[in-house]
Design a protein around this motif. Structure first.
Motif, PDB file in Angstrom:
ATOM      1  N   PRO A 146      20.949 -41.467 -66.398  1.00 30.34           N
ATOM      2  CA  PRO A 146      20.380 -40.345 -65.569  1.00 30.34           C
ATOM      3  C   PRO A 146      20.023 -38.940 -66.387  1.00 30.34           C
ATOM      4  CG  PRO A 146      22.054 -41.165 -64.486  1.00 30.34           C
ATOM      5  CD  PRO A 146      22.020 -41.804 -65.647  1.00 30.34           C
ATOM      6  N   GLY A 147      18.701 -38.317 -66.523  1.00 26.39           N
ATOM      7  CA  GLY A 147      18.573 -37.172 -67.116  1.00 26.39           C
ATOM      8  C   GLY A 147      18.285 -37.528 -68.591  1.00 26.39           C
ATOM      9  N   TRP A 148      18.099 -38.551 -68.972  1.00 28.25           N
ATOM     10  CA  TRP A 148      17.809 -38.824 -70.685  1.00 28.25           C
ATOM     11  C   TRP A 148      16.376 -38.166 -70.616  1.00 28.25           C
ATOM     12  CZ3 TRP A 148      20.849 -40.556 -74.300  1.00 28.25           C
ATOM     13  CH2 TRP A 148      20.212 -40.725 -75.555  1.00 28.25           C
ATOM     14  N   SER A 164      21.018 -32.964 -72.760  1.00 26.96           N
ATOM     15  CA  SER A 164      22.013 -32.046 -72.055  1.00 26.96           C
ATOM     16  C   SER A 164      23.508 -32.430 -72.181  1.00 26.96           C
ATOM     17  CB  SER A 164      21.603 -31.981 -70.668  1.00 26.96           C
ATOM     18  OG  SER A 164      22.291 -33.219 -70.085  1.00 26.96           O
ATOM     19  N   ASP A 165      24.419 -31.400 -72.180  1.00 26.82           N
ATOM     20  CA  ASP A 165      25.637 -32.014 -72.439  1.00 26.82           C
ATOM     21  C   ASP A 165      25.971 -32.941 -71.485  1.00 26.82           C
ATOM     22  OD1 ASP A 165      26.030 -29.916 -74.225  1.00 26.82           O
ATOM     23  OD2 ASP A 165      27.171 -28.277 -73.065  1.00 26.82           O
ATOM     24  N   ARG A 166      25.631 -33.142 -70.336  1.00 24.60           N
ATOM     25  CA  ARG A 166      26.134 -33.975 -69.285  1.00 24.60           C
ATOM     26  C   ARG A 166      25.781 -35.280 -69.849  1.00 24.60           C
ATOM     27  NH1 ARG A 166      24.017 -36.190 -65.334  1.00 24.60           N
ATOM     28  NH2 ARG A 166      21.911 -35.001 -65.480  1.00 24.60           N
ATOM     29  N   VAL A 167      24.541 -35.309 -70.129  1.00 26.93           N
ATOM     30  CA  VAL A 167      24.013 -36.606 -70.611  1.00 26.93           C
ATOM     31  C   VAL A 167      24.826 -37.214 -71.985  1.00 26.93           C
ATOM     32  CG1 VAL A 167      21.934 -37.949 -71.525  1.00 26.93           C
ATOM     33  CG2 VAL A 167      21.707 -36.353 -69.717  1.00 26.93           C
ATOM     34  N   GLN A 168      24.847 -36.413 -72.688  1.00 24.64           N
ATOM     35  CA  GLN A 168      25.714 -36.645 -73.997  1.00 24.64           C
ATOM     36  C   GLN A 168      27.037 -37.079 -73.505  1.00 24.64           C
ATOM     37  OE1 GLN A 168      25.991 -34.147 -77.385  1.00 24.64           O
ATOM     38  NE2 GLN A 168      23.787 -33.543 -76.931  1.00 24.64           N
TER      39      GLN A 168
END
Ligand code: GDP
Length: 462
Positions: A146-148, A164-168
């Motif tokens: 999600p968010g890639w 984003s940091d979250r995706v990483q």
């Protein structure tokens, strides 16, 4: 055409093209990844750069280095490129065997990052372990996190920097789960950028077969692994008499029965005498033609194939020759050159015998489409402690039903059919008898279904 005298010795410093197989659970993206590599290669290489093969695709080093960009310096390698076996999955992997074990030199194990390890992933790992095949893991479908934010065809670290940091964080978490699973199965693994020796440690490469992200990295890692492996482990003389494995036996208009083979050693020429593993005995015959698919653009009405005089390993090629009707998929093929045909016949015979399955007085009947899959079935059944009374390549025939029906125990009145048809006559007999047949093209499914059936019978008997 080059002068390839037998005395020439290109084997000492010419490394032959490594053969690559793609394995993994269904729907994790094996076909898509192969298509992506081939597709990128066609685009990068323009017309003609990809050599047409039967059953395999050769991607030359310069094309790989174009795809991989700055990651691959072609002068670092003395491999001609990579030969990808076109049929993914461990069915083809186990079917395609060579003298020593697997036909593929190295493998890519595809794992869906979201779905993680699944039964066929584990089955593939077991096979890789048993055949001691070095491999890397492609952690596929990173684009579905999600968010890639996709960066088409980018090296994965470049792509990761834009996430984003979250995706990483999410990606790292999924990747470490895969590393954990690998180590649970006895493999020391890490993110590929942490790995120095890919033969000792399994590298995990995040990729997307959809967007091409990570594909440059995957090809780079494969080249590194292949180079090391081929240098250290492979003793090949690409100038010697050809040795290969039969992929398929096929009728071909104008040529009669032909065999599609992967040549993994030496050369084969249009006038060679060959020995091919047959259903009853080795077949000794003479090559009538070596056939390569014509490039798509050139196909006219007359023939899909063009004839070539000589092929050097590793390659996929169609061989037309008389008397091939009894040739078997998975069987060896050897060129006879400079030595007595009897000697080569003996070798082929002993290779076939190696695959002979140990049978018991009582047990299930096993039928499979090729020698390799028969062997894989036998291994799986041995592990599950299920005895075999009869094991053969070919469709389920009335004789198999007769054998199964004479078993003393109900649980042994069973036929396990791996990737083969049940002949009509046999089907009728099964319906009239108390013989049970299980059909599948997935080994573990057959074993599982059989186990469930045994449990059911035991419950009924209590
Ligand atoms: P196989 O059974 O392992 O050969 O898997 P396929 O290559 O047929 O892929 C299964 C499904 O996943 C197909 O619908 C593909 O389009 C999809 N797929 C494969 N790789 C990717 C990927 O990297 N990203 C996304 N979004 N979908 C993918």
């Amino acid at each position: 055409m080059s002068d390839s005298s037998d005395a020439g010795d290109p084997g000492t410093d010419t490394l032959r093209t490594p053969i690559v197989a793609v394995l993994g659970h269904v729907d994790h993206g094996k076909t898509s990844l192969l298509d992506k590599v081939r597709g990128s290669a066609v685009i990068e290489g323009e017309a003609g750069a990809i050599t047409q093969h039967i059953g395999a695709t050769a991607v030359p080093l310069d094309v790989i280095s174009d795809i991989a960009g700055s990651l691959v310096d072609p002068t670092d390698f003395d491999l001609p490129g990579l030969l990808f076996i076109d049929t993914p999955g461990h069915h083809s992997f186990t079917t395609l065997r060579s003298r020593g074990g697997a036909l593929a030199d190295i493998a890519i194990l595809v794992v869906d990052v979201n779905d993680g390890f699944q039964p066929q992933t584990i089955e593939a790992l077991d096979i890789l372990k048993r055949t001691q095949t070095p491999f890397v893991v492609a952690a596929n479908k990173v684009d579905t996190l999600p968010g890639w934010n996709p960066v088409e065809d980018a090296p994965i670290q470049q792509s990761m920097e834009t996430q984003s940091d979250r995706v990483q964080q999410q990606l790292n978490q999924e990747l470490y789960e895969i590393v954990g699973e690998l180590s649970d199965h006895g493999f020391s693994a890490d993110m590929y950028w942490q790995v120095r020796n890919f033969q000792q440690n399994v590298g995990v490469v995040p990729v997307s077969a959809m967007t091409g992200e990570g594909v440059p990295d995957l090809l780079t890692v494969m080249m590194g692994l292949a180079q090391r492996y081929m240098k250290e482990e492979m003793q090949v003389d690409v100038g010697g008499p050809g040795v290969g494995t039969v992929l398929e036996v096929k009728e071909e208009k104008g040529f009669g029965t032909t065999v599609d083979i992967v040549l993994y050693d030496g050369t084969i020429r249009a006038d060679d005498v060959i020995v091919v593993g047959g259903e009853n005995n080795p077949i000794v015959t003479e090559v009538r033609a070596l056939l390569q698919p014509r490039p798509l653009a050139e196909i006219r009405t007359e023939s899909r194939f063009e004839q070539v005089d000589e092929v050097m390993a590793a390659a996929g090629i169609k061989v037309a020759a008389p008397d091939l009707d009894e040739a078997m998929s998975g069987a060896p093929i050897r060129v006879v050159r400079d030595r007595p045909v009897e000697e080569v016949e003996r070798e082929v015979r002993s290779e076939l015998a190696e695959i002979a399955v140990e049978t018991a007085e009582e047990g299930v009947v096993v039928k499979a489409d090729t020698l390799g899959s028969l062997e894989a079935m036998a291994n799986a059944l041995e592990e599950a402690e299920i005895p075999i009374v009869r094991a053969e390549v070919g469709a389920v025939a009335p004789r198999d039903v007769s054998v199964a029906s004479t078993a003393d125990e109900d649980t042994h009145k069973t036929i396990l059919a791996f990737n083969v048809d049940v002949l009509d006559d046999a089907r009728r007999r099964i319906e009239e008898s108390d013989v049970k047949v299980f059909e599948s093209d997935v080994i573990y499914q057959l074993v599982e279904e059989y186990d469930e059936y045994v449990e059911e019978i035991e419950r009924e008997q209590q």
